[in-house]
Write an enzyme that holds these catalytic residues in place. Structure first.
Site, PDB file in Angstrom:
ATOM      1  N   SER A 138       1.413   9.947   3.887  1.00  0.00           N
ATOM      2  CA  SER A 138       0.552   8.843   3.100  1.00  0.00           C
ATOM      3  C   SER A 138      -0.766   8.695   3.403  1.00  0.00           C
ATOM      4  O   SER A 138      -1.550   8.264   2.684  1.00  0.00           O
ATOM      5  CB  SER A 138       1.296   7.725   2.401  1.00  0.00           C
ATOM      6  OG  SER A 138       1.764   7.070   3.718  1.00  0.00           O
ATOM      7  N   ASP A 147       2.250  -3.895   2.958  1.00  0.00           N
ATOM      8  CA  ASP A 147       3.524  -3.264   3.142  1.00  0.00           C
ATOM      9  C   ASP A 147       3.801  -2.825   4.785  1.00  0.00           C
ATOM     10  O   ASP A 147       4.928  -2.489   4.986  1.00  0.00           O
ATOM     11  CB  ASP A 147       3.459  -1.728   2.329  1.00  0.00           C
ATOM     12  CG  ASP A 147       2.404  -1.093   2.646  1.00  0.00           C
ATOM     13  OD1 ASP A 147       1.507  -0.962   3.612  1.00  0.00           O
ATOM     14  OD2 ASP A 147       2.451   0.055   1.933  1.00  0.00           O
ATOM     15  N   HIS A 166       0.738   1.289   5.602  1.00  0.00           N
ATOM     16  CA  HIS A 166      -0.342   1.753   4.994  1.00  0.00           C
ATOM     17  C   HIS A 166      -1.925   1.225   5.460  1.00  0.00           C
ATOM     18  O   HIS A 166      -1.901  -0.273   5.314  1.00  0.00           O
ATOM     19  CB  HIS A 166      -0.566   2.065   3.564  1.00  0.00           C
ATOM     20  CG  HIS A 166       0.772   2.811   3.099  1.00  0.00           C
ATOM     21  ND1 HIS A 166       1.486   2.366   2.250  1.00  0.00           N
ATOM     22  CD2 HIS A 166       0.770   4.191   3.381  1.00  0.00           C
ATOM     23  CE1 HIS A 166       2.430   3.504   1.934  1.00  0.00           C
ATOM     24  NE2 HIS A 166       2.229   4.524   2.612  1.00  0.00           N
TER      25      HIS A 166
HETATM   26  C1  LIG Z   1       4.337  -0.307  -2.865  1.00  0.00           C
HETATM   27  O1  LIG Z   1       5.874  -0.056  -3.206  1.00  0.00           O
HETATM   28  C2  LIG Z   1       6.049   1.346  -2.609  1.00  0.00           C
HETATM   29  C3  LIG Z   1       7.701   1.503  -3.009  1.00  0.00           C
HETATM   30  O2  LIG Z   1       8.401   0.253  -2.979  1.00  0.00           O
HETATM   31  C4  LIG Z   1       5.928   1.316  -1.056  1.00  0.00           C
HETATM   32  O3  LIG Z   1       6.615   2.714  -0.634  1.00  0.00           O
HETATM   33  C5  LIG Z   1       4.637   0.998  -0.861  1.00  0.00           C
HETATM   34  O4  LIG Z   1       4.580   0.968   0.608  1.00  0.00           O
HETATM   35  C6  LIG Z   1       4.174  -0.426  -1.347  1.00  0.00           C
HETATM   36  N1  LIG Z   1       2.810  -0.383  -1.265  1.00  0.00           N
HETATM   37  C7  LIG Z   1       2.156  -1.648  -0.805  1.00  0.00           C
HETATM   38  C8  LIG Z   1       0.748  -1.542  -0.667  1.00  0.00           C
HETATM   39  O5  LIG Z   1       2.528  -2.419  -0.737  1.00  0.00           O
END
Ligand SMILES: *[C@@H]1O[C@H](CO)[C@@H](O)[C@H](O)[C@H]1NC(C)=O
Ligand SMILES: *[C@@H]1O[C@H](CO)[C@@H](O)[C@H](O)[C@H]1NC(C)=O
Ligand SMILES: *[C@@H]1O[C@H](CO)[C@@H](O)[C@H](O)[C@H]1NC(C)=O
Length: 314
Positions: A47, A254, A257
């Protein structure tokens, strides 16, 4: 004996000629002008290579959307193309992986900032048109990229298709491993697996010295095992493999990322690492960089084999 020697010789000759950066065999040798040369880069991994910068999850609906913010470093440029999912060259635009990592919501990755920085540097072996070949898919582990797997085959197929209208594959940019941090066994197997992967890609692209720039992880699933994978990445000691370290770059909420500014920074780090492969003089005119030790070694081997063959024949 003679037959064996000739067979061996022809195999080595093939490997030798392939140690140049991969150029399409039906194409007349690289066009004379730098302007006509397409410098092709393969983008692969999971990703953070595909790009999630600016992707936010709606806390109520859980739906992921991209904020649409494209910083100046990632804006389209007529000299930056991308190979679409249906294998045609089009002007590159964010999100670069939208039609490749099609099941996910894509945002900003490092590819555009990388290409822009390469263009700005305007160096021999890196000027002219940049052709990006997006291949990354979110959530994939190193086994998903093993030789013969769907993703591996697709990447090789796309890389070969990218050469159809001429050009040279300059490097593989690789950012993967987050999905291999979930348990200790996989983390410990990573070094072996990623080295095998690099070797296989070079073999299948007939480019034994292909420059590879990998990214050491900024994030993953289990802190203790992130360190094992990072150690594996930083420990890869192959000719023409460089590693840039994403550790410490800002992350989305999260914790997994890279943010958009982080991706811009990473793209520039990847570009700086790539430019180190090129001869320092920008006035050499030809774009046969990078010159490598292995070119020299394979030339030496071929010379010795010629000697052996001529002795066997006489
Ligand atoms: C959004 O949710 C997905 C699935 O739960 C997760 O994999 C992803 O990291 C999340 N992205 C953010 C930017 O929070
Ligand atoms: C790139 O460098 C060449 C000379 O090496 C020069 O002729 C050309 O104008 C430069 N291009 C850009 C966009 O700066
Ligand atoms: C990768 O994921 C697959 C399932 O999709 C699993 O079978 C395999 O063991 C995983 N490999 C690694 C190295 O995590």
């Amino acid at each position: 004996m003679l037959l064996f020697a000739l067979l061996f010789f022809s195999l080595v000759a093939q490997a030798c000629s392939a140690s140049q950066p991969t150029t399409h065999p039906h194409q007349p040798q690289q066009q004379k002008t730098e302007q006509g040369t397409k410098n092709i880069f393969i983008l692969a991994g999971q990703s953070n290579m595909a790009g999630r910068g600016g992707v936010v999850n709606d806390t109520v609906t859980g739906i992921a959307t991209w904020d649409g913010v494209v910083p100046p470093e990632c804006r389209p440029n007529p000299s930056i193309l991308r190979l679409s999912a249906d294998l045609t060259w089009i002007e590159a635009r964010e999100p670069l992986h939208a039609d490749i990592d099609a099941k996910k919501t894509n945002g900003i990755g490092p590819g555009m900032a990388f290409a822009k920085a390469i263009l700005v540097a305007n160096r021999s072996g890196a000027s002219g048109v940049i052709g990006l070949v997006p291949c990354a898919v979110g959530g994939t582990n190193i086994t998903h990229w093993a030789r013969g797997s769907f993703l591996y085959n697709q990447m090789i197929r796309r890389a070969k298709a990218a050469l159809n209208n001429g050009g040279t594959i300059r490097a593989l940019l690789w950012y993967q491993g987050e999905s291999d941090t979930a348990n200790r066994e996989d983390a410990k197997s990573y070094k072996n697996r990623v080295e095998t992967f690099f070797g296989d890609v070079r073999l299948d692209l007939q480019s034994p010295a292909l420059p590879i720039i990998q990214v050491a992880l900024a994030s993953g699933e289990e802190a203790a095992f992130i360190d094992i994978v990072r150690e594996a990445q930083l420990g890869v000691d192959f000719l023409n493999v460089r590693t840039v370290d994403a550790k410490g770059l800002p992350l989305e909420p999260d914790g997994l990322h890279l943010t958009t500014p982080a991706q811009v920074r990473l793209g520039q780090m990847l570009a700086a690492a790539y430019l180190q492969f090129l001869p320092s003089s920008s006035t050499t005119g030809t774009s046969d960089a990078p010159r490598t030790l292995s070119n020299f070694v394979s030339n030496l081997v071929i010379f010795l084999l010629l000697k052996i063959c001529s002795i066997t024949i006489s």
